[in-house]
Design a protein around this motif. Structure first.
Motif, PDB file in Angstrom:
ATOM      1  N   GLU A   7     -21.376   3.297 -36.258  1.00  0.00           N
ATOM      2  CA  GLU A   7     -22.015   2.232 -35.455  1.00  0.00           C
ATOM      3  C   GLU A   7     -22.060   1.256 -36.513  1.00  0.00           C
ATOM      4  O   GLU A   7     -21.459   0.188 -36.147  1.00  0.00           O
ATOM      5  N   ARG A   8     -22.690   1.511 -37.676  1.00  0.00           N
ATOM      6  CA  ARG A   8     -22.922   0.336 -38.526  1.00  0.00           C
ATOM      7  C   ARG A   8     -21.664  -0.321 -39.079  1.00  0.00           C
ATOM      8  O   ARG A   8     -21.449  -1.310 -39.148  1.00  0.00           O
ATOM      9  N   ALA A   9     -20.646   0.531 -39.305  1.00  0.00           N
ATOM     10  CA  ALA A   9     -19.405   0.182 -40.074  1.00  0.00           C
ATOM     11  C   ALA A   9     -18.795  -0.554 -39.015  1.00  0.00           C
ATOM     12  O   ALA A   9     -18.246  -1.658 -39.282  1.00  0.00           O
ATOM     13  N   ALA A  10     -18.698  -0.192 -37.801  1.00  0.00           N
ATOM     14  CA  ALA A  10     -18.215  -1.031 -36.514  1.00  0.00           C
ATOM     15  C   ALA A  10     -18.603  -2.388 -36.487  1.00  0.00           C
ATOM     16  O   ALA A  10     -18.105  -3.252 -36.179  1.00  0.00           O
ATOM     17  N   TYR A  11     -19.961  -2.432 -36.638  1.00  0.00           N
ATOM     18  CA  TYR A  11     -20.451  -3.709 -36.344  1.00  0.00           C
ATOM     19  C   TYR A  11     -20.460  -4.643 -37.266  1.00  0.00           C
ATOM     20  O   TYR A  11     -20.003  -5.763 -37.110  1.00  0.00           O
ATOM     21  N   LYS A  99     -36.532   2.701 -23.645  1.00  0.00           N
ATOM     22  CA  LYS A  99     -36.116   3.023 -24.943  1.00  0.00           C
ATOM     23  C   LYS A  99     -35.171   4.074 -24.748  1.00  0.00           C
ATOM     24  O   LYS A  99     -34.246   4.378 -25.530  1.00  0.00           O
ATOM     25  N   LYS A 100     -35.507   4.867 -23.922  1.00  0.00           N
ATOM     26  CA  LYS A 100     -34.700   6.148 -23.739  1.00  0.00           C
ATOM     27  C   LYS A 100     -33.154   5.808 -23.136  1.00  0.00           C
ATOM     28  O   LYS A 100     -32.336   6.234 -23.461  1.00  0.00           O
ATOM     29  N   LYS A 101     -33.173   4.891 -22.090  1.00  0.00           N
ATOM     30  CA  LYS A 101     -31.759   4.356 -21.920  1.00  0.00           C
ATOM     31  C   LYS A 101     -31.038   3.636 -23.108  1.00  0.00           C
ATOM     32  O   LYS A 101     -29.808   3.984 -22.998  1.00  0.00           O
ATOM     33  N   PHE A 102     -31.802   3.018 -23.824  1.00  0.00           N
ATOM     34  CA  PHE A 102     -31.146   2.348 -24.924  1.00  0.00           C
ATOM     35  C   PHE A 102     -30.583   3.394 -25.910  1.00  0.00           C
ATOM     36  O   PHE A 102     -29.541   3.248 -26.412  1.00  0.00           O
ATOM     37  N   ASP A 103     -31.381   4.360 -26.177  1.00  0.00           N
ATOM     38  CA  ASP A 103     -30.965   5.594 -27.233  1.00  0.00           C
ATOM     39  C   ASP A 103     -29.820   6.160 -26.601  1.00  0.00           C
ATOM     40  O   ASP A 103     -28.965   6.576 -27.438  1.00  0.00           O
ATOM     41  N   ASN A 104     -29.689   6.386 -25.329  1.00  0.00           N
ATOM     42  CA  ASN A 104     -28.514   7.095 -24.956  1.00  0.00           C
ATOM     43  C   ASN A 104     -27.318   6.413 -24.562  1.00  0.00           C
ATOM     44  O   ASN A 104     -26.348   6.778 -23.997  1.00  0.00           O
ATOM     45  N   LEU A 105     -27.264   4.879 -24.627  1.00  0.00           N
ATOM     46  CA  LEU A 105     -26.114   4.277 -24.552  1.00  0.00           C
ATOM     47  C   LEU A 105     -24.939   4.331 -25.329  1.00  0.00           C
ATOM     48  O   LEU A 105     -25.171   5.142 -26.607  1.00  0.00           O
ATOM     49  N   ASP A 106     -24.052   4.128 -25.150  1.00  0.00           N
ATOM     50  CA  ASP A 106     -22.631   4.552 -25.753  1.00  0.00           C
ATOM     51  C   ASP A 106     -22.619   3.340 -26.704  1.00  0.00           C
ATOM     52  O   ASP A 106     -23.374   2.465 -26.713  1.00  0.00           O
ATOM     53  N   ASP A 107     -21.820   3.661 -27.975  1.00  0.00           N
ATOM     54  CA  ASP A 107     -21.792   2.708 -29.039  1.00  0.00           C
ATOM     55  C   ASP A 107     -21.396   1.403 -28.672  1.00  0.00           C
ATOM     56  O   ASP A 107     -22.054   0.164 -29.118  1.00  0.00           O
ATOM     57  N   ARG A 108     -20.333   1.108 -27.703  1.00  0.00           N
ATOM     58  CA  ARG A 108     -19.925  -0.196 -27.280  1.00  0.00           C
ATOM     59  C   ARG A 108     -21.047  -0.972 -26.670  1.00  0.00           C
ATOM     60  O   ARG A 108     -21.391  -2.030 -26.997  1.00  0.00           O
ATOM     61  N   SER A 109     -21.893  -0.396 -25.791  1.00  0.00           N
ATOM     62  CA  SER A 109     -23.044  -1.051 -25.252  1.00  0.00           C
ATOM     63  C   SER A 109     -24.272  -1.372 -26.284  1.00  0.00           C
ATOM     64  O   SER A 109     -24.762  -2.602 -26.105  1.00  0.00           O
ATOM     65  N   LYS A 110     -24.629  -0.410 -27.055  1.00  0.00           N
ATOM     66  CA  LYS A 110     -25.338  -0.822 -28.134  1.00  0.00           C
ATOM     67  C   LYS A 110     -25.285  -1.938 -28.914  1.00  0.00           C
ATOM     68  O   LYS A 110     -25.780  -2.788 -29.331  1.00  0.00           O
ATOM     69  N   LEU A 111     -23.807  -1.963 -29.555  1.00  0.00           N
ATOM     70  CA  LEU A 111     -23.231  -2.975 -30.329  1.00  0.00           C
ATOM     71  C   LEU A 111     -23.182  -4.402 -29.593  1.00  0.00           C
ATOM     72  O   LEU A 111     -23.593  -5.284 -30.194  1.00  0.00           O
ATOM     73  N   PHE A 112     -22.996  -4.274 -28.369  1.00  0.00           N
ATOM     74  CA  PHE A 112     -22.973  -5.583 -27.516  1.00  0.00           C
ATOM     75  C   PHE A 112     -24.314  -6.196 -27.516  1.00  0.00           C
ATOM     76  O   PHE A 112     -24.745  -7.189 -27.827  1.00  0.00           O
ATOM     77  N   LEU A 113     -25.482  -5.442 -27.168  1.00  0.00           N
ATOM     78  CA  LEU A 113     -26.743  -5.839 -27.394  1.00  0.00           C
ATOM     79  C   LEU A 113     -27.382  -6.343 -28.638  1.00  0.00           C
ATOM     80  O   LEU A 113     -27.931  -7.201 -28.811  1.00  0.00           O
ATOM     81  N   LEU A 114     -26.819  -5.395 -29.818  1.00  0.00           N
ATOM     82  CA  LEU A 114     -27.134  -5.699 -31.127  1.00  0.00           C
ATOM     83  C   LEU A 114     -26.380  -7.153 -31.343  1.00  0.00           C
ATOM     84  O   LEU A 114     -27.045  -7.733 -32.405  1.00  0.00           O
ATOM     85  N   ASP A 115     -25.260  -7.525 -31.164  1.00  0.00           N
ATOM     86  CA  ASP A 115     -24.525  -8.890 -31.384  1.00  0.00           C
ATOM     87  C   ASP A 115     -25.337  -9.913 -30.777  1.00  0.00           C
ATOM     88  O   ASP A 115     -25.562 -10.787 -31.575  1.00  0.00           O
ATOM     89  N   TYR A 116     -26.073  -9.654 -29.483  1.00  0.00           N
ATOM     90  CA  TYR A 116     -26.933 -10.845 -29.177  1.00  0.00           C
ATOM     91  C   TYR A 116     -28.059 -10.899 -29.876  1.00  0.00           C
ATOM     92  O   TYR A 116     -28.823 -11.956 -30.257  1.00  0.00           O
ATOM     93  N   ALA A 117     -28.611 -10.047 -30.288  1.00  0.00           N
ATOM     94  CA  ALA A 117     -29.818  -9.697 -31.302  1.00  0.00           C
ATOM     95  C   ALA A 117     -29.944 -10.300 -32.478  1.00  0.00           C
ATOM     96  O   ALA A 117     -30.508 -11.148 -32.995  1.00  0.00           O
ATOM     97  N   PHE A 118     -28.472 -10.226 -32.813  1.00  0.00           N
ATOM     98  CA  PHE A 118     -28.098 -10.978 -34.288  1.00  0.00           C
ATOM     99  C   PHE A 118     -27.956 -12.247 -34.413  1.00  0.00           C
ATOM    100  O   PHE A 118     -28.373 -13.005 -35.037  1.00  0.00           O
ATOM    101  N   ASN A 119     -27.381 -12.748 -33.388  1.00  0.00           N
ATOM    102  CA  ASN A 119     -27.084 -14.047 -33.090  1.00  0.00           C
ATOM    103  C   ASN A 119     -27.983 -14.891 -32.567  1.00  0.00           C
ATOM    104  O   ASN A 119     -28.336 -16.075 -32.751  1.00  0.00           O
ATOM    105  N   ARG A 165     -15.121 -10.326 -27.696  1.00  0.00           N
ATOM    106  CA  ARG A 165     -16.249  -9.527 -27.294  1.00  0.00           C
ATOM    107  C   ARG A 165     -16.001  -8.026 -26.752  1.00  0.00           C
ATOM    108  O   ARG A 165     -16.391  -7.053 -26.943  1.00  0.00           O
ATOM    109  N   LYS A 166     -14.851  -7.838 -26.018  1.00  0.00           N
ATOM    110  CA  LYS A 166     -14.470  -6.687 -25.443  1.00  0.00           C
ATOM    111  C   LYS A 166     -13.802  -5.672 -26.585  1.00  0.00           C
ATOM    112  O   LYS A 166     -13.763  -4.500 -26.079  1.00  0.00           O
ATOM    113  N   GLU A 167     -13.519  -6.216 -27.798  1.00  0.00           N
ATOM    114  CA  GLU A 167     -12.908  -5.324 -28.654  1.00  0.00           C
ATOM    115  C   GLU A 167     -13.677  -4.424 -29.164  1.00  0.00           C
ATOM    116  O   GLU A 167     -13.179  -3.033 -29.596  1.00  0.00           O
ATOM    117  N   TYR A 168     -14.933  -4.435 -29.074  1.00  0.00           N
ATOM    118  CA  TYR A 168     -15.812  -3.406 -29.590  1.00  0.00           C
ATOM    119  C   TYR A 168     -16.599  -2.658 -28.465  1.00  0.00           C
ATOM    120  O   TYR A 168     -17.135  -2.074 -27.890  1.00  0.00           O
TER     121      TYR A 168
END
Length: 168
Positions: A7-11, A99-119, A165-168
């Motif tokens: 996940e980290r490398a992809a992001y 938190k449980k829903k977040f932990d169970n998300l697929d990588d694409r969904s987590k990275l999508f939210l992480l992108d918002y949190a980062f920016n 945005r859809k690439e990841y």
């Protein structure tokens, strides 16, 4: 729960594809003109304890307004920012009771939210006014991502549906 190495490398690669490497300080239009360096790093420019901590303890005598950094240094800063954003995002999900829903998300969904949190930053809600900042200003989008409803995600915030945005 932390980001795994895949996940980290992809992001990191995603951010590098979206943000140009800039070795010196610049006003980042995507972050409201805040000073940034490297791959969109802004936290060291923050006034107060967090910015002071980063400047004094992580980067030593480095002057973000005058000095330049290498791509390797920018990537190290990006990894620190990524971990910081992920921790803040996880805390926000805990506060929401998701938190449980977040932990169970697929990588694409987590990275999508992480992108918002980062920016945008995770943000917060003012309990007196109800005003929300950062990612917290998009509760319908967060709910849609958590439920896998990408049609709603795109309709709530159409500017995020571009091909990059859809690439990841």
């Amino acid at each position: 729960n932390t980001l795994g190495p895949v996940e980290r490398a992809a992001y990191i690669e995603f951010v590098k594809s979206m943000e140009s490497f800039v070795p010196s300080s610049y006003p980042d239009p995507g972050k409201g003109g805040k000073q940034a360096i490297g791959y969109g790093h802004t936290r060291s420019f923050m006034p107060g304890p967090e910015g002071d901590f980063l400047r004094q303890n992580i980067f030593g005598n480095f002057d973000f307004l005058k000095d330049t950094i290498t791509e390797d240094e920018a990537e190290a800063i990006l990894i620190e920012d990524l971990d910081h954003s992920f921790d803040k995002l996880s805390l926000m999900m805990s506060k929401r009771g998701d938190k449980k829903k977040f932990d169970n998300l697929d990588d694409r969904s987590k990275l999508f939210l992480l992108d918002y949190a980062f920016n945008l930053g995770v943000g917060d809600e003012d309990l007196q006014t109800g005003e929300r900042t950062g990612l917290t200003a998009f509760p319908k989008m967060i709910d849609a991502v958590l439920s896998g409803d990408w049609e709603t995600v795109n309709s709530v915030n159409p500017d995020i549906s571009g091909p990059k945005r859809k690439e990841y």
